[in-house]
Design an enzyme around this catalytic site. Structure first.
Site: not given
Ligand SMILES: *[C@@H]1O[C@H](CO)[C@@H](O)[C@H](O)[C@H]1NC(C)=O
Length: 317
Positions: A123, A153, A157, A210
């Site tokens: 991430d 990723d 997050d 997302r």
């Protein structure tokens, strides 16, 4: 007598007493609003300025105010500690081939950072078991919708019971997996009644999915601009609650969806949004509203506002 009464009403309106949230009034661009309220990061000192990965890694262990000057290449994942602010200097500072891990910490601010391309499979900003996080005026991207969707990723997050997060005035673009809130359908024990996130005045452009995806938690998304999302936008799942208001969607597939890819549906509350070539699939309507006050910009204005006022080089250090 009549004048006095009018003045009283106007004052009450100005202070927000009569009508909350305030509408038709530009939201301030340099203020922490929402679930991360009270986050102070490294405080108000001048801090230390770093121009190399080794200096950044060393400074990050100490916390406080850390200013990054220039784009630092290949730093890998920088682990942050409690009470830290990472601030970009000027309009072109941040990381390339690097990212931040915020794990088991509280009180972190990231502002005015250009973060382009995380290390492989990682991430850009990874928040685990952490609280009071404010990510503001950053530019988060990778190489676009090329290669495999798991080559990197997420852009931002938050998982494992993280909470009290505000994500404001950022540009998310050219990436597969945007922002995952809650990583697994099987993590109710840790995540239910946590994962409260405010997203406002963000621009999402050319991100596949997302935006965010939310399991179990609560996401308040307002005055944001979405463009060119080829798969899905706001994905509410596993009983999550989302309120989406005064937001503009253009060419976003499943701009708001509540029954995609999880065992249980989520809830969505859809208010004053603009959808252009952007279908929604809302199977459960929610009634959630957040516990704080905030200023909305209208959906018809918000894309031009965030185009110039979100991202790097707007609030500078
Ligand atoms: C972070 O700041 C808070 C409030 O000032 C303080 O109580 C806490 O000890 C600090 N944490 C660390 C690890 O310094």
């Amino acid at each position: 007598m009549r004048l006095l009464t009018l003045t009283t009403i106007l004052l009450a309106f100005e202070s927000g007493a009569l009508c909350e949230p305030l509408k038709a009034r530009a939201a301030p661009i340099d203020q922490l609003v929402g679930y991360a309220a009270g986050t102070t990061g490294g405080g108000t000192g001048a801090g230390t300025t770093v121009t190399s990965c080794s200096a950044l890694t060393a400074a990050a262990k100490m916390g406080g105010v850390i200013k990054i000057s220039g784009i630092l290449n290949g730093c890998g994942i920088i682990e942050l500690v409690d009470n830290t602010s990472i601030l970009g200097v000027g309009a072109n500072s941040g990381l390339s081939d690097g990212g931040f891990q915020i794990r088991r910490v509280s009180n972190v601010i990231l502002r005015n950072l250009k973060l382009a391309t995380a290390p492989s499979k990682k991430d850009l900003i990874d928040i685990d078991k952490s609280t009071k996080i404010w990510v503001d005026h950053c530019d988060l991207s990778s190489k676009g919708l090329v290669g495999g969707k798991d080559d990197y990723d997420g852009l931002l997050d938050a998982k494992h019971g993280s909470d009290q997060i505000t994500v404001s005035w950022n540009k998310f673009h050219d990436h597969w997996k945007g922002s995952l809130i809650g990583h697994s359908d099987n993590n109710a024990g840790e995540d239910r009644s946590k994962l409260h996130v405010t997203y406002h005045h963000n621009e999402f452009r050319n991100v596949n999915s997302r935006l965010p995806s939310v399991r179990f938690g609560s996401a308040h998304i307002y005055s944001s601009c979405y463009m060119d999302g080829p798969t899905s936008g706001i994905n509410s799942r596993m009983g999550a609650q989302v309120l989406v208001e005064d937001t503009s969607f253009t060419n976003v597939q499943l701009a708001i969806v509540t029954n995609l890819d999880s065992d249980e549906e989520g809830f969505a509350n859809n208010r004053n949004n603009l959808f252009t070539n952007s279908p929604t699939r809302i199977t459960k309507t929610g009634s959630y509203s957040p516990p704080y006050s905030y200023s909305l910009d209208s959906a018809s204005d918000v894309c031009s506002i965030v185009s110039s006022k979100a991202g790097v080089g707007v609030v500078t250090f």
